[in-house]
Enzyme design. Structure first.
Site, short mmCIF file in Angstrom:
data_model
loop_
_atom_site.label_atom_id
_atom_site.label_comp_id
_atom_site.label_asym_id
_atom_site.label_seq_id
_atom_site.Cartn_x
_atom_site.Cartn_y
_atom_site.Cartn_z
N THR A 254 0.86 -1.12 0.10
CA THR A 254 -0.08 -0.09 -0.14
C THR A 254 0.76 1.30 0.06
O THR A 254 1.45 1.62 -0.79
CB THR A 254 -0.93 -0.24 1.00
OG1 THR A 254 -0.31 0.12 2.34
CG2 THR A 254 -1.95 -1.15 1.15
N LYS B 243 4.20 -6.61 4.01
CA LYS B 243 3.84 -5.18 3.76
C LYS B 243 3.56 -4.38 5.05
O LYS B 243 2.99 -5.07 6.17
CB LYS B 243 2.57 -5.34 2.90
CG LYS B 243 1.15 -5.62 3.28
CD LYS B 243 0.51 -4.34 4.16
CE LYS B 243 0.41 -3.20 3.51
NZ LYS B 243 -0.52 -2.30 4.34
N THR C 158 1.78 -7.38 13.75
CA THR C 158 1.80 -6.31 12.59
C THR C 158 1.67 -6.32 11.34
O THR C 158 2.28 -7.25 10.82
CB THR C 158 3.06 -5.38 13.05
OG1 THR C 158 3.39 -5.33 14.52
CG2 THR C 158 3.22 -4.33 12.45
N GLU D 43 6.23 5.22 7.80
CA GLU D 43 6.02 6.13 6.78
C GLU D 43 6.75 7.64 6.92
O GLU D 43 7.00 8.34 7.78
CB GLU D 43 4.67 6.55 6.81
CG GLU D 43 3.67 5.58 6.19
CD GLU D 43 2.31 5.45 6.63
OE1 GLU D 43 1.89 6.41 7.75
OE2 GLU D 43 1.34 4.93 5.98
N ASN E 16 0.02 10.89 6.06
CA ASN E 16 -1.19 10.41 6.89
C ASN E 16 -2.24 11.62 6.65
O ASN E 16 -3.39 11.29 6.84
CB ASN E 16 -0.84 10.08 8.13
CG ASN E 16 -0.11 8.71 8.29
OD1 ASN E 16 -0.72 7.88 7.97
ND2 ASN E 16 0.80 8.82 8.67
#
Lengths: 397, 397
Positions: A146, A173, A184, A269, A392
């Site tokens: 993703t 992932k 997780t 991220e 985000n």
């Protein structure tokens, strides 16, 4: 074994079925030649996606034939419709493969709360199944991504007797919504070693507790996290059920998961630094873990990691907030090899300069000694930068 | 009472003594005409700054003459030297004012872990004391600021009998390191109403629990947070010790603190939106608070606030992670007047568009109903944007 065969006894596929708005792959499949020992662990979030509920039910038998996965939509918080959509994924996969629906596991990842465009998956399933190949692991890996910036793969050999070597191959992932207290993100492990179902289950639980459950990016545990392991037995060894061979298998499993979780945290991220927090001298293992997580969860600590600022005051502050009884005047803190705080007081500007240099590295350790017992714990986390916020804030726009 | 008199019975001062590298004010004083009833609440972080320890000791008597405050350095994690530095601040202030050292309270805010340049404070203290004036509140307010983008002040009248009105004046500083479970940041309240020491203490505790302790910016509780209230009695009413007058005093105190905490959250480092999270239908008040805080602490939720993205999946996910037993299929979520989630499932795209419009406001509410009991709680928080990261990554550079 041919060069491009990932793991004997398995075929893999990945393609684009149209869930993502871009032509990126969004549907993947792992399929075995027959029903084989399989284990899985799932998120501990109370809000669980429909595929998690379905897979947990089906894996209880200890056997599975295939795992079908989509990315781009999590099929979470989708109510009764979500349940029947997950069921449809399993049903049509079982038809295409030719096995019982109960031997299909399902995983989804992506946006929460949107109805799954299950028609696109159903339509693509025959094509997906036909395209599954022994050398298709890369396609599968692409299909589960993703916000990932890179693919995560790991391989470890397992020594079975003096001449025989099996392998454990893992792909994963994950970059956001990563936190402890769960299995997780998504992880898929396959092995050609023969292992009993019961041993596989306990080995996976132990290895996940010590790897995936010791990591966090932002403290948010997803509704969909799952780790699966399937054992084809293609190596034809006597099925491992413990003993010395069991230890060797567990070691290899641990290595693969540890390797994958480091890749996931590194992909956190927008993250630039992977930090392993080690807490020692706590009143017990539980309190040590609580403190390690409190440090790893503090936005002030994580933004200091981002700024390569040895702002140990924030670390000591996070320790004091963790809810564990400690003596502030006994806290030692070290960054890498540099002692930064001794008995609750800063060592000085020279130490801070040296610590700043350590913090410029891509990976380093942060060690805390509380001198209040023998409890210890480890926690892997990353820095929090402006990229994290941008990714985000814009995720769905 | 003269126009610029903030509150009868008090003088205020603020100046630059050189702790900050810029010529900004960094030393402030509130001084009463005599020893008067005073109460304070302090951080619940186990790591407490030296001035917190000193002030807590001195305020136990229920009386104080003055509060001396510096900004730019927190005098926290500074060991025995920090203790003697805080003591020196009290000592020299008492000399300049002409009172017992035990009647001086001390507060510090700024960087943790650096030795306090106490010589600069000692040197400036006589000058500070002489410059204290009844209309000096603005100077004091400027002297307590660190990363604050604006000054925080609030005033509420207290009706004492049919003809007499007293006042409660409050000032505060705070923008980062704000979290529940403490007397957040620094708050200084003064009143001309006569109040007994015991009543003042309990009124402050109640009001702080329901205001400052219901707010968070980033979940990190500081080592230095303190809220002080001093009552000069200049109004010469019969000292309030409860009853109807007590209720009126508590109402006004609550209003001032509520007003200040909203200003503090609005100033949350880089924040653009103040969000009041209201949780209803929890198994109890404690669980409701746990869930409200879990939502308010989630970086994924807070970055969605920043992006004005009604990403309710993250809210539901945070609820599921809070550690409170809930039924996911009963969760309702509303943003402002817009119902976004009903019985755990999204209401639809039109609701999301409407919620997006609500989220563009500077202030709005997020209401969660769990339909699992009668417990409810409130929590005030803000969004987390790129500015937050920038401010905190660069804080000391």
């Amino acid at each position: 074994m041919a060069k491009n065969v990932a793991c004997a006894g398995f075929r893999f596929a990945g393609l684009s079925c149209g869930i993502k708005t871009t032509p990126k792959f969004d549907l993947g499949l792992i399929v075995a030649e027959k029903d084989i020992p399989t284990a899985a662990v799932f998120t501990r979030n109370q809000v669980r996606a429909a595929p998690v509920e379905l897979s947990e039910r089906n894996v209880k038998s200890g056997l599975a034939r295939a795992i079908i996965v989509n990315s781009g939509n999590a099929n979470a918080c989708t109510g009764p419709r979500g349940e029947s959509d997950a069921q449809a994924m399993a049903h049509y996969a079982s038809k295409a493969i030719g096995c019982s629906e109960k031997r299909i596991l399902v995983a989804s990842t992506g946006i929460i709360g949107q109805p799954l465009p299950v028609g696109k998956i159903v339509e693509a399933t025959p094509r997906l199944t036909i395209s599954a190949r022994a050398d298709g692991l890369e396609n599968f890996t692409r299909a589960i991504m993703t916000t990932d910036r890179f693919e995560k793969r790991a391989l470890e050999l397992v020594a079975i007797g003096p001449k025989s070597r099996g392998r454990i191959v893992g792909v994963a992932k994950g970059a956001g919504m990563i936190s402890p207290n769960m299995a997780t993100t998504l992880g898929f492990l396959v092995t050609d070693v023969a292992v009993t179902g019961a041993f596989l289950k306990s080995a996976l639980r132990d290895a996940v507790d010590d790897t995936f459950n010791c990591a966090s990016v932002d403290g948010d545990t997803s509704t969909n996290d799952s780790v699966f392991v399937m054992a084809s037995g293609a190596l034809k060894n006597r099925p491992i059920d413990g003993g010395k061979a069991g230890e060797e298998f567990k070691r290899a499993l641990h290595t693969v998961l540890d390797n994958l979780i480091h890749q996931i945290v590194r992909d956190g991220e927008g993250a630039n630094h992977v930090v392993t927090i080690e807490v020692m001298g706590a009143p017990g293992a539980g309190p040590a873990e609580t403190i390690a997580r409190a440090i790893g969860r503090s936005p002030l600590v994580k933004t200091a990691f981002f700024g390569t600022d040895p702002n140990w005051g924030r670390i000591v502050c996070a320790i004091g907030n963790a809810g564990v009884k400690i003596d502030p005047s006994k806290i030692d803190v070290a960054v890498g090899e540099v002692e930064l705080v001794r008995a609750g007081v800063g060592v000085g500007p020279a130490a801070e300069s040296a610590a700043h240099e350590v913090m410029r590295r891509g990976e380093y350790s942060l060690r805390v000694h509380l001198h209040g017992g023998s409890g210890k714990a480890k926690h892997i986390t990353c820095d929090m930068g402006t990229e994290y916020v941008k990714l985000n804030a814009d995720y769905r726009s």
